[in-house]
Design a protein around this motif. Structure first.
Motif, PDB file in Angstrom:
ATOM      1  N   ARG A  70       0.809  -1.214   0.000  1.00 39.71           N
ATOM      2  CA  ARG A  70       0.000   0.000   0.000  1.00 39.71           C
ATOM      3  C   ARG A  70       0.846   1.270   0.000  1.00 39.71           C
ATOM      4  O   ARG A  70       0.304   2.373   0.134  1.00 39.71           O
ATOM      5  N   ARG A 123      -0.440   5.430   0.326  1.00 39.00           N
ATOM      6  CA  ARG A 123      -0.508   5.853   1.728  1.00 39.00           C
ATOM      7  C   ARG A 123      -0.215   7.331   1.929  1.00 39.00           C
ATOM      8  O   ARG A 123      -0.528   7.905   2.960  1.00 39.00           O
ATOM      9  N   GLN A 130      -7.764   5.312   0.862  1.00 36.23           N
ATOM     10  CA  GLN A 130      -6.731   5.083  -0.148  1.00 36.23           C
ATOM     11  C   GLN A 130      -7.310   4.633  -1.489  1.00 36.23           C
ATOM     12  O   GLN A 130      -8.330   3.946  -1.536  1.00 36.23           O
ATOM     13  N   ARG A 135      -7.222   2.186  -4.025  1.00 35.47           N
ATOM     14  CA  ARG A 135      -6.748   0.798  -4.016  1.00 35.47           C
ATOM     15  C   ARG A 135      -6.154   0.370  -5.353  1.00 35.47           C
ATOM     16  O   ARG A 135      -5.459  -0.645  -5.415  1.00 35.47           O
ATOM     17  N   TRP A 182      -2.374   0.152  -5.117  1.00 35.40           N
ATOM     18  CA  TRP A 182      -1.727  -0.909  -4.355  1.00 35.40           C
ATOM     19  C   TRP A 182      -0.970  -1.833  -5.298  1.00 35.40           C
ATOM     20  O   TRP A 182      -1.406  -2.088  -6.425  1.00 35.40           O
ATOM     21  N   LEU A 229       0.960  -7.785  -2.816  1.00 28.62           N
ATOM     22  CA  LEU A 229      -0.226  -8.356  -2.176  1.00 28.62           C
ATOM     23  C   LEU A 229      -0.271  -9.867  -2.361  1.00 28.62           C
ATOM     24  O   LEU A 229      -0.519 -10.615  -1.400  1.00 28.62           O
ATOM     25  N   VAL A 280      -6.964  -5.893   3.120  1.00 27.23           N
ATOM     26  CA  VAL A 280      -6.562  -5.696   1.720  1.00 27.23           C
ATOM     27  C   VAL A 280      -7.398  -6.508   0.735  1.00 27.23           C
ATOM     28  O   VAL A 280      -7.452  -6.157  -0.450  1.00 27.23           O
TER      29      VAL A 280
END
Length: 414
Positions: free
Chosen positions: A249, A253, A266, A268, A271, A276, A306
């Motif tokens: 992330r 962030r 956030q 996403r 990411w 992940l 997540v």
């Protein structure tokens, strides 16, 4: 002194301190066998570098130069010490190592950090001292940064570090990676150390950068190193999973225009999918081994955050159960605070506020306590109390980025 060379010397010394202080210090402690002398020798070498590099330019291999000068300065300090006779054999050995280093590969700086971590985490030391000493020596954190991690004063933490180093010398604690059958007594402390190094980089309590990449990378490197040394160890896998799920992330962030961005706010799409996937795969491997532990609980909590496609799809009921399980491993006020936040997210606001208020006396100086309490108060309709809690959180924060984020939340209440 040439100004251009002096500027280049300062820049290189700064870079070495950021990237390789832990590795250089570990190598010197291995050579000297004394924490204080090694730290003083490295400091001497860095000061010498500013002078010599400022005159003659940065050498081809600055790290090797610093290690060699640090070793020689350590020899000088041992010769001047009152215990010279007792250390005569060490001086001879170090001189031989110094001579051998001249003909060795210039890039071959031994990586002694894992040995240093296990030395710092020896059972003869109190657990809090194990963590603090490793953060100081391997992670390169300042005494102030370590004190913040433990909610201690800087003076008290300085005394703790001094006592820990003295005990290592007095007890003859070996500088070595223990055999596999001795790991269980020290593994949890080692993993806590690595995670605190990561967390200090992730929250960046010092400096202007919102995330201190070097500390985060150091922690992930050490976790991977330990995983290679002890494959199929679920808590090591879970720790690396936890860090990777956070690291994924990173790009979402912090926003250059707005500062810190909360998890529920956030983007996403920013990411990192590869990170992940690795984090989730590591967690699956750890859980499949059937030996649960605290880092598996924490990684599982992060995984539930997540995998949700939207914040309102987060499985807070399951997260609450995981915090209940985590409390069986670590019955600490920090875990209780996080559980109270999860409880609030399930809609049980009165119970959550009561749980937080029970922690007030012991967490008065802990910034996240006041930030969490402010949010629960806001949701409960206690606007004035929420404003006061946010003001206290801002006062306690040492991160400009975090202060701006809290101030924005405070402004939204007016």
């Amino acid at each position: 002194m040439d100004k251009r060379l002096a500027s280049a010397a300062r820049a290189e010394v700064s870079e070495v301190l950021r990237q390789d202080r832990g590795r250089l210090l570990a190598a010197l402690i291995h050579a000297v066998g004394d924490f204080d002398i090694a730290e003083e020798a490295l400091s001497d070498a860095l000061e010498a570098a500013l002078v010599h590099w400022g005159r003659s330019g940065v050498p081809d291999n600055p790290k090797a130069w610093l290690l060699q000068v640090g070793r020689r300065r350590a020899i000088d300090r041992l010769r001047k010490a009152k215990r010279f006779r007792a250390r005569a054999s060490d001086i001879t050995r170090m001189m031989e190592e110094d001579e051998a280093a001249r003909s060795a590969d210039a890039d071959a700086i031994p990586d002694e950090r894992l040995k240093l971590i296990f030395t710092c985490c020896h059972p003869a030391l109190e657990e809090k001292s194990r963590v603090a000493l490793t953060l100081r020596t391997v992670g390169g954190l300042s005494t102030r940064e370590i004190a913040r991690s433990f909610l201690d004063s800087e003076a008290a933490m300085g005394q703790r570090l001094s006592r820990a180093k003295a005990k290592i010398g007095a007890a003859g604690i070996p500088y070595a990676v223990p055999s596999r059958d001795q790991w269980d007594t020290r593994l949890q402390s080692v993993l806590i150390v690595i995670y605190l190094i990561f967390n200090e980089g992730w929250t960046a309590s010092g400096g202007d950068a919102p995330i201190r990449d070097t500390l985060c990378s150091e922690a992930m490197f050490l976790a991977r190193l330990m995983s290679k040394l002890a494959p199929a160890e679920p808590e090591i896998e879970a720790l690396l999973s936890l860090m990777m799920l956070n690291w994924a992330r990173r790009n979402a962030r912090h926003s250059p225009g707005t500062g810190l961005v909360g998890l529920d706010e956030q983007d996403r799409s920013l990411w990192n999918g590869d990170h992940l996937d690795e984090g989730l795969s590591l967690l699956d491997m750890a859980v499949a081994r059937g030996r649960p532990g605290p880092f598996q609980c924490q990684a599982a909590i992060q995984a539930l955050h997540v995998v949700a496609t939207k914040p309102d799809e987060t499985d807070w009921a399951q997260i609450l159960l995981l915090y209940d399980r985590l409390l069986t491993f670590h019955p600490t006020d920090v875990v209780r605070l996080n559980r109270a936040v999860a409880l609030a997210e399930t809609g049980a606001l009165p119970e959550a506020l009561a749980s937080v208020d029970e922690l007030a006396e012991g967490m008065e100086g802990y910034q996240p306590f006041h930030a969490a309490r402010a949010e629960i108060l806001r949701r409960s309709g206690h606007r004035k109390e929420a404003l006061a809690a946010l003001e206290r959180a801002i006062d306690l924060s040492r991160s400009p980025d975090e202060q701006r984020w809290l101030a924005d939340r405070q402004a939204a209440l007016y």
